[in-house]
Structures are given as structure tokens and as C-alpha cells.
Scaffold this active site. Structure first.
Site, short mmCIF file in Angstrom:
data_model
loop_
_atom_site.label_atom_id
_atom_site.label_comp_id
_atom_site.label_asym_id
_atom_site.label_seq_id
_atom_site.Cartn_x
_atom_site.Cartn_y
_atom_site.Cartn_z
N GLY A 46 6.48 -23.48 -21.33
CA GLY A 46 7.68 -23.31 -22.13
C GLY A 46 8.37 -24.64 -22.41
O GLY A 46 7.78 -25.71 -22.29
N GLY A 47 9.64 -24.54 -22.81
CA GLY A 47 10.43 -25.73 -23.10
C GLY A 47 10.59 -25.97 -24.58
O GLY A 47 9.93 -25.35 -25.41
N ARG A 195 8.91 -33.10 -30.76
CA ARG A 195 9.41 -31.94 -30.01
C ARG A 195 10.85 -31.61 -30.38
O ARG A 195 11.24 -30.43 -30.39
CB ARG A 195 9.29 -32.21 -28.50
CG ARG A 195 7.87 -32.31 -27.98
CD ARG A 195 7.15 -30.97 -28.00
NE ARG A 195 7.70 -30.03 -27.07
CZ ARG A 195 7.25 -29.83 -25.82
NH1 ARG A 195 6.22 -30.53 -25.37
NH2 ARG A 195 7.80 -28.94 -25.03
N HIS A 271 4.02 -32.46 -13.85
CA HIS A 271 3.84 -31.04 -14.16
C HIS A 271 2.64 -30.78 -15.06
O HIS A 271 2.05 -29.71 -15.03
CB HIS A 271 5.13 -30.54 -14.84
CG HIS A 271 5.21 -29.06 -15.00
ND1 HIS A 271 5.06 -28.17 -13.96
CD2 HIS A 271 5.46 -28.29 -16.11
CE1 HIS A 271 5.21 -26.93 -14.40
NE2 HIS A 271 5.44 -26.99 -15.70
#
Length: 291
Positions: A46-47, A195, A271
Site C-alpha cells: 500500500g501507500g 508517486r 521494507h
């Protein structure tokens, strides 16, 4: 990007649309097709601005050379629908993905899931074990239970800050992306711009709001670690030792509880192990998925 045989893989050339559980889903498909060809379903995290292509597009040539590979935009992300959820995020996503596969005639597949997508993959394995061959999970949300790290983690704090900001900024995006990696040089200005633009799309913001509301309404649905003992499919857990979103201590309950799980920890890695340790990740992934 090409696979063996010279086939060119592009965003538009691999782009497909389908439906699952009444939800319109966008996905990318590449690789051989046939009754005996193994299928690999890849589910992103996600994000802000997250999508299947953004997460896995760079890995597609390797996997498409071996599997019929499907990169799926989860509900609320990318070019998939952004519906209101009537159940917890993992269950909703699992139903949509399972429905998509049924519509494509896929009875069984390997699942590779990262973070949020890892939680969806686990939910599929819990609810439809007959549909899952092997699980490749990278710091899966919901399955991790932090034993030594305070909540919320740094990455979750950065995500919350972006979500509640009246006018999210590039610095919000930069801070979130920075929490995902061990090597800060990976957070380039170009990546932040990409993004940021994707995250400001009205559809993306609506999807994030609706997913956030579902997490708040059904918090117990996020506690997949309580059911980890029921995940019986062969599972490879991969984790970055310096993960600041789902820290590596969160892996140990699942590793102990799952009957057929193994864990690989990447040093000097955050991550996104599949990005920061791409070559090693791909070697491990292919060896595991091919048995």
C-alpha cells in the site's frame, strides 16, 4: 523489458481488465499460457501512489519467463475500482482476487504478496486453501506481530501523516518512501514526483480514504497472525533486517505457528526486499516457487 524469446513487456502491452466479486480489477499479464503452466499472482503493498506495475514491473521479465504471471492492482489502487468496502481490507481484497482468477479459469496459483498484498495473499490461503500452491511473502501486513517494536512503527506514522494532511506535500511522500528503504539514495526526486502525482489523483485519494475507513471499522480483520497456524501451504517469508514498517521481529510468531514456513532475512535492507536485494530475492523466489 523482454523475456526469453524476445517478447517485449510494456505497461500497455501487458495491461488487462477483469472483474472479481463485483469489483473491476486492472492487472498485467505476461508469460506462457497453457494447462500445465504454473500461475504466479503478485500482490503489491500500500501507500501513496502504489500499484502493481510500480512494485513489480521491473521483476516481470524474470517471472514471466517461468510462470503465467499476473500483477494485480488491488481494490482501491492503480486502475482498479475504488469501492466502499463491506468487510475488512484483507477479506475484501481476497474475494476480489479469487473472483478474478476464477473468471480467468485459474484454479490454483502461487501467490507473492508484499506488505498489504501479503495480507491479502494470506487471506486467500486461509479462506481458499485449494486455490494456493505456494506463498512467497515479503513483510506481510496482518501476519506480522511486533514483539519488540512499539506501535505505530515509523513507516505507519509516515503513512498516517500523509493520509490526514489536508494538502499532502512532496515531503510527505518523500518521508514515507524514505521509511521503506535502508538506502536513502533510492528515494530519488524522480521517484518522489512519480508517486506524488499518482497519490494526488482523486481516485487514488478516494481509494485510500475507503481503505483507511475499513481498517478502522474492522480492526480484528487485520490480525491475521491469530490464524497463522491454519496456513498450511509451503511459505517463504522474506524480510529486511532494517524494516521500519513491519519490523523483522514481527515475523517470529508466524514462523513458529505456520506448519511449513521458512524465513530469509536480508541484511542492510528495509521494507522492500525485492527492490533493495533484487538479485538475491529473485534467486530465492524462483528456487522456492519451482520447488
Amino acid at each position: 523489458m523482454t523475456v526469453e524469446g524476445g517478447a517485449l513487456l510494456t505497461y500497455e502491452g501487458t495491461s488487462r481488465v477483469g472483474r472479481g466479486a463485483g469489483v473491476g480489477l486492472h492487472f498485467h499479464e505476461a508469460g506462457p499460457v497453457g494447462r500445465d503452466v504454473p500461475v504466479l499472482v503478485m500482490l503489491h503493498g500500500g501507500g501513496p501512489g502504489a500499484s502493481a506495475w510500480g512494485a513489480f514491473g521491473g521483476l516481470l521479465p524474470v517471472f514471466a519467463g517461468r510462470f503465467r504471471t499476473l500483477l494485480v492492482d488491488l481494490p482501491g489502487f492503480g486502475r482498479s475500482d475504488k469501492p466502499e468496502l463491506d468487510k475488512d481490507v484483507f477479506s475484501f481484497g481476497a474475494e476480489a482476487v479469487a473472483g478474478l482468477l476464477a473468471g480467468l479459469g485459474v484454479e490454483k496459483a502461487h501467490f507473492a504478496g508484499v506488505s498489504l498484498g501479503g495480507g491479502v495473499a494470506v487471506r486467500v490461503a486461509l479462506d481458499r486453501p485449494e486455490m494456493v500452491d505456494r506463498l512467497l511473502l515479503t513483510a506481510p501486513a496482518g501476519l506480522s506481530l511486533n514483539l519488540f517494536t512499539a506501535e505505530p512503527t515509523e513507516g505507519v506514522k509516515r503513512l498516517i501523516e500523509f493520509g490526514v494532511a489536508p494538502e499532502p506535500t512532496r515531503e510527505h511522500v518523500r518521508a514515507f518512501l524514505g521509511s521503506l528503504v535502508h538506502d536513502p539514495s533510492r528515494v530519488t526526486d524522480a521517484l518522489v514526483e512519480e508517486r506524488y502525482a499518482a497519490a494526488l489523483d482523486p481516485g487514488a485519494r478516494l481509494g485510500a480514504q475507503r481503505l483507511g475507513a475499513a481498517f478502522a471499522k474492522w480492526p480484528e480483520g487485520s490480525m491475521l497472525w491469530r490464524e497463522a497456524h491454519r496456513v498450511t501451504r509451503p511459505t517463504l517469508l522474506t524480510w529486511g533486517r532494517e524494516d521500519r514498517v513491519n519490523p523483522v521481529d514481527g515475523a517470529f510468531v508466524a514462523l513458529k505457528a505456520m506448519p511449513d514456513a521458512r524465513l530469509h532475512v536480508f541484511p542492510r535492507c528495509g521494507h522492500l526486499a525485492y527492490e533493495e536485494r533484487e538479485a538475491e530475492f529473485l534467486r530465492l523466489a524462483v528456487d522456492f516457487l519451482e520447488g
